[in-house]
Design a protein around this motif. Structure first.
Motif, PDB file in Angstrom:
ATOM      1  N   UNK A   1       0.450  -0.710  -0.110  1.00 46.44           N
ATOM      2  CA  UNK A   1      -0.313   0.003   0.104  1.00 46.44           C
ATOM      3  C   UNK A   1       0.961   1.773   0.321  1.00 46.44           C
ATOM      4  N   UNK A   2       1.540   1.129   1.035  1.00 44.82           N
ATOM      5  CA  UNK A   2       2.738   2.452   0.727  1.00 44.82           C
ATOM      6  C   UNK A   2       3.134   2.916  -0.240  1.00 44.82           C
ATOM      7  N   UNK A   3       4.045   1.790  -1.555  1.00 43.24           N
ATOM      8  CA  UNK A   3       4.782   1.634  -2.435  1.00 43.24           C
ATOM      9  C   UNK A   3       3.267   2.052  -3.293  1.00 43.24           C
ATOM     10  N   UNK A   4       2.334   1.769  -3.428  1.00 46.34           N
ATOM     11  CA  UNK A   4       0.844   2.178  -4.387  1.00 46.34           C
ATOM     12  C   UNK A   4       0.956   3.613  -3.656  1.00 46.34           C
ATOM     13  N   UNK A   5       1.290   4.010  -2.656  1.00 43.14           N
ATOM     14  CA  UNK A   5       0.857   5.635  -2.987  1.00 43.14           C
ATOM     15  C   UNK A   5       2.009   7.017  -2.932  1.00 43.14           C
ATOM     16  N   UNK A   6       2.908   5.702  -3.884  1.00 42.96           N
ATOM     17  CA  UNK A   6       3.958   6.199  -4.959  1.00 42.96           C
ATOM     18  C   UNK A   6       2.943   6.830  -6.064  1.00 42.96           C
ATOM     19  N   UNK A   7       4.086   7.583  -6.869  1.00 44.23           N
ATOM     20  CA  UNK A   7       3.251   7.273  -8.109  1.00 44.23           C
ATOM     21  C   UNK A   7       4.325   6.027  -9.362  1.00 44.23           C
TER      22      UNK A   7
ATOM     23  N   UNK B   1      -1.817   9.234 -10.793  1.00 45.73           N
ATOM     24  CA  UNK B   1      -0.718   9.173 -10.705  1.00 45.73           C
ATOM     25  C   UNK B   1      -0.290  10.241  -9.636  1.00 45.73           C
TER      26      UNK B   1
ATOM     27  N   UNK C   1      -1.212  12.009  -6.507  1.00 40.47           N
ATOM     28  CA  UNK C   1       0.067  11.211  -5.615  1.00 40.47           C
ATOM     29  C   UNK C   1       1.137  11.814  -5.336  1.00 40.47           C
TER      30      UNK C   1
END
Lengths: 297, 325, 302
Positions: free
Chosen positions: A117-123, C71, C74
């Protein structure tokens, strides 16, 4: 001379004004981070042992070959080869152990420790994640197969009577080796990452990978020996997930599939091998798509 | 009305004031209790007792609260000292053990069970035959209308309440709850607080541990504070604060002329200091009562208008901070 | 610029309605999102991060339409999940720097900012130790560090005080309130109204997917006027009440404390004069306050 005045500075928050990358920067960062993780860089020494020992093992045949060539350079027996380039793009157990170790290590902890989840809070999208991970593993596998070949080539060239002649006459080896290493690397990377994505625990993933390879080669062996295939080869050899890319390697090197592959005499065996190769890759990619489809309906 | 557990140990000698860590009619007695896990000492010669009503159990993380809760419900063996529930060792006496219930902090629930299923399971484990007991327990925690839904689909707050129901179904005389309000929204919290108060009023011994101090203030008549495995404070919150007289209290006074008022207050023996804050002046004192008595007179005599008088460390929060420093 | 603009936001999972036609406009600053677990807070966060598509409605975060650029949004947000989510075998500095890079920062900048934010959250000494060895409080702080390493405009904090003891909770709340001074807005989800009351300028309360309250904390807490006075429990309350009533003030006694309807200057003066004259100790005098708990209970209407 006395100091001129004095000041106290506020060590407070400094906003970031610099450049910011987007999706591609994030993807690249994930790629590099995965490679670092696989090779144990920026972690304790113990994490570096496995990869580098395996690299060493994989390099041994090259060293032996060059050594023999060097030692026999002035004797009539200087055509002795310990290993050919084609054979060297092989399935060494060291490499397979490496895949079974590294693929779970770069995939499973992200899931188990709930980092996703943390990774996918990045672009980063699920696609970016898969691409970066597969690319990372492919790069490493490629490097681990290719570098020893380079060592072999350069060593042989230096040890031969004329370096330049050697290079000129063996120039085609370079692209053949690179191509077949790439074929292998992509294949094992996709399988490795796909199987690892199905488990949360590294041990389970690693064991599954080894199991997959072993079982498929055993089954294939049974199928092949079952038929009256000794002379003519058998399609059963296609079931051997492990050794499949070797058939393609042969095609690259020789234009046809050679022994000891069991596909050797099979009509259209090369096309079948290519088909199965692409099929395996597709299954892998599909699995990954389902496991990492992060945006919902 | 819940059944009392039975005889307890001898009451304190008549006339002798009781140490606040003990209650006159204890259900649970903890005597010089020490528990360690390998090298880690969780509890160190702790002595206190618990009685009917709600007791709040407080302490920093890792202080030993969970260990104490487990020791008191007979779930773990003790290394030294003893725990007596109704005068008996809960680990030796089955009768007593069955009247103890511990609701641990959010732990995994056996998958696939509905709320009713879980409570019935608990009832069955205790050999209960009363078939209406599970539903009554569920009703008490307000989950009767969702009793047939699966617990693993519940939110955290609802899971907690289900576990409370599972504990209540056996009609426990002692109910120990570890962070029972976690994950509950304000409405659920209030409902749970009222439930615990009611259970305490019924004569049960309810022990609640929580980090949300303003709720413990509301919920518990009595608090026990454990720090580093030892008893740091016990008793009524206000009374505890009174005993900490060597530590100054701070009172915020909002006025129209802070300086003048401060000038008048500084002369008082009860005032240790005055600080000027954006909100007003903060007076520190070790004699809060004397300050309170003198303040109105000083303000009136100086004709300074006072808008607000607010003690800053009356809350359990500040008490706790002092105790765990 | 508005921090968050939500129009008729609805999210359905099959037959379950997670969010039901939310409408809100939230200014920059510290915003609390309150509700029980399962009330829809996490769903809201996922939608804001572009990780879930709304079934209907529109969301605009820091000026960006999330549906148009999920995207891109974020890059301007930071996220601190409730659960443990950091790799345990890497050092804090390494993890935070890596996540900085994953957010688009160049490697050198990421490393430097990682060092800065770890200092800010108080993990300066521990930053070269693996996260596996951190206590709950330290892990929460490391999570916060990775959320702000990219200098986001807005951070989403999911239950930042969960699992912390009172001391840890206070430190965390203090850290979060400092974020405002850095120019970072905060959307903090919690089920503790007390957290919100302490540090948030603005509140959103969600109950079963519906927005039951939205507004500035201060205005929600605006007392209905009036004053509370505490003169101890030795009978003084009744004396004071009688005296003030005689003075013409509307006063009653509840739980040993006096409640007055008037709060103007004259009333305050009368109170002080009366207390001084009667020789009573003045322990507390102040505006009658409500707490957010009361507001929620009232509005959630259950």
């Amino acid at each position: 001379m006395t100091a001129v005045g004095g000041a106290v500075y506020d060590r407070g928050y400094r906003p970031y004004e610099g450049p910011r990358g987007g999706r591609s920067a994030a993807r690249l960062a994930l790629y590099l981070a995965s490679i670092r993780r696989a090779l144990g860089l920026r972690r304790s020494w113990r994490q570096k042992v496995a990869p580098f020992v395996l690299l060493g093992i994989v390099t041994i045949p090259a060293v032996i070959n060059v050594g023999i060539a060097y030692l026999t350079r002035n004797t009539p027996g200087n055509q002795i080869r310990f290993i050919t380039y084609r054979d060297y793009v092989g399935v060494s157990s060291a490499l397979l152990v490496f895949v079974a170790l590294v693929a779970p290590d770069i995939i499973c902890p992200d899931r188990r420790q709930r980092v996703l989840p943390l990774l996918f809070s990045r672009p980063l999208t699920g696609f970016d994640y898969v691409l970066a991970k597969v690319a990372a593993l492919t790069s490493i596998l490629f490097a681990f197969s290719f570098l020893p070949q380079v060592l072999l080539f350069v060593g042989q060239a230096l040890v031969s009577d004329s370096t330049l002649d050697y290079v000129r006459s063996n120039a085609d080896i370079t692209w053949k080796v690179a191509a077949s290493c790439a074929v292998l690397a992509i294949y094992y990377a996709v399988i490795g990452v796909a199987v690892a994505s199905l488990a949360s625990r590294r041990i389970v993933a690693g064991a599954s990978l080894i199991g997959l390879f072993l079982v498929s080669s055993i089954v294939s062996g049974v199928l092949v020996s079952g038929a009256d295939a000794q002379a003519n080869g058998s399609f059963g050899a296609l079931v051997n997930v492990l050794a499949l890319p070797l058939a393609l390697r042969d095609v690259i090197f020789l234009g046809h599939i050679a022994l000891p592959s069991r596909l050797a005499g099979v009509h259209d065996g090369a096309w079948a091998a290519l088909g199965v190769y692409l099929g395996v890759l597709s299954i892998g990619v599909l699995t990954l798509y389902r496991r990492y489809r992060w945006t919902e309906r | 009305m819940s059944q009392p557990l039975g005889a307890t140990s001898e009451p304190a000698a008549a006339g002798a004031p009781l140490d606040p860590s003990f209650v006159p009619d204890p259900t649970i007695e903890v005597q010089d209790l020490s528990v360690w896990f390998g090298q880690k000492v969780a509890l160190s010669e702790l002595s206190c007792s618990f009685g009917a009503g709600v007791t709040g159990l407080l302490g920093p993380n890792g202080a030993g609260k969970t260990t104490l809760m487990r020791a008191v419900t007979g779930l773990i063996p003790v290394n030294q000292g003893r725990v007596l529930v109704a005068g008996a060792d809960p680990r030796a006496n089955r009768e007593v053990y069955r009247r103890l219930a511990l609701v641990p902090e959010d732990e995994a629930v056996p998958g696939g069970l509905t709320a009713r299923g879980l409570v019935r399971y608990e009832a069955a484990l205790h050999g209960l035959v009363d078939r209406s007991a599970p539903d009554r327990a569920l009703e008490r925690v307000g989950l009767l209308d969702v009793a047939d839904r699966r617990v693993d689909g519940f939110s955290k707050g609802m899971r907690q309440r289900t576990k409370v129901a599972a504990a209540l179904v056996v009609d426990p005389a002692v109910l120990v709850l570890d962070e029972p309000l976690n994950g509950a929204d304000p409405v659920q919290r209030l409902a749970l607080i009222q439930l615990f108060q009611a259970l305490g009023a019924e004569g049960r011994t309810v022990i609640v541990s929580s980090h949300v101090l303003n709720e413990v203030e509301r919920l518990a008549d009595r608090i026990i504070v454990v720090v580093h495995g030892r008893l740091a404070a016990a008793g009524n919150q206000r009374a505890i604060r009174e005993t900490m007289n060597d530590r100054p209290r701070h009172v915020l006074v909002r006025t129209d002329d802070g300086r003048r008022l401060a000038g008048g207050l500084v002369g008082l023996a009860s005032v240790q200091g005055v600080t000027f804050e954006p909100l007003g002046i903060v007076v520190s004192t070790t004699q809060a009562n004397e300050l309170a008595a003198a303040l109105p007179g000083v303000a009136r005599d100086l004709s300074v208008r006072v808008r607000e008088v607010r003690p800053l460390d009356d809350s359990l929060e500040s008490l706790f901070r002092e105790l765990t420093r | 610029m508005t921090l968050l603009r939500v129009e008729a936001l609805t999210k359905r999972y099959g037959s379950v309605v997670a969010l039901d036609a939310l409408d809100a406009e939230v200014p920059r600053g510290l915003v609390g999102v309150v509700g029980a677990n399962g009330a829809g807070k996490t769903t809201l966060f996922r939608i804001l991060l572009g990780l879930a598509q709304p079934t209907a409605g529109r969301v605009e975060v820091v000026g960006i339409d999330v549906a148009a650029d999920p995207i891109g949004v974020r890059s301007r947000l930071g996220y601190m999940p409730e659960h443990d989510c950091l790799p345990l075998d890497q050092t804090a500095a390494d993890v935070v720097a890596t996540f900085g890079e994953l957010g688009g920062l160049p490697a050198k900048a990421a490393r430097q900012r990682a060092s800065d934010v770890l200092d800010l959250v108080g993990l300066d000494e521990a930053r070269f130790r693996p996260i596996g060895g951190f206590s709950t409080g330290m892990r929460q702080r490391a999570k916060l560090a990775q959320a702000i390493v990219g200098d986001p405009e807005l951070v989403l904090l999911d239950e930042p005080t969960a699992g912390l003891d009172p001391a840890g909770r206070e430190e965390m709340l203090e850290l979060v309130s400092r974020l405002g001074t850095f120019g970072i807005s905060v959307l903090m989800s919690t089920h503790l109204l007390d957290d919100v009351q302490r540090i948030c300028d603005h509140v959103l309360m969600i109950d079963a997917g519906r927005l039951v309250v939205a507004g500035p904390t201060a205005s929600l807490l605006e007392s209905s006027g009036g004053v509370t006075v505490d003169v101890g429990h030795d009978g003084g309350a009744e004396l004071l009440r009688a005296r003030l009533a005689a003075d013409g003030l509307t006063v009653s006694v509840t739980d040993g404390e006096l409640q007055l309807d008037q709060a103007d200057d004259e009333a305050l003066d009368r109170i002080i004069a009366a207390v001084a004259e009667l020789g009573l100790p003045l322990y507390r005098m102040g505006p009658r306050t409500t707490s957010l708990d009361d507001v929620f209970l009232e509005r959630a209407g259950r």
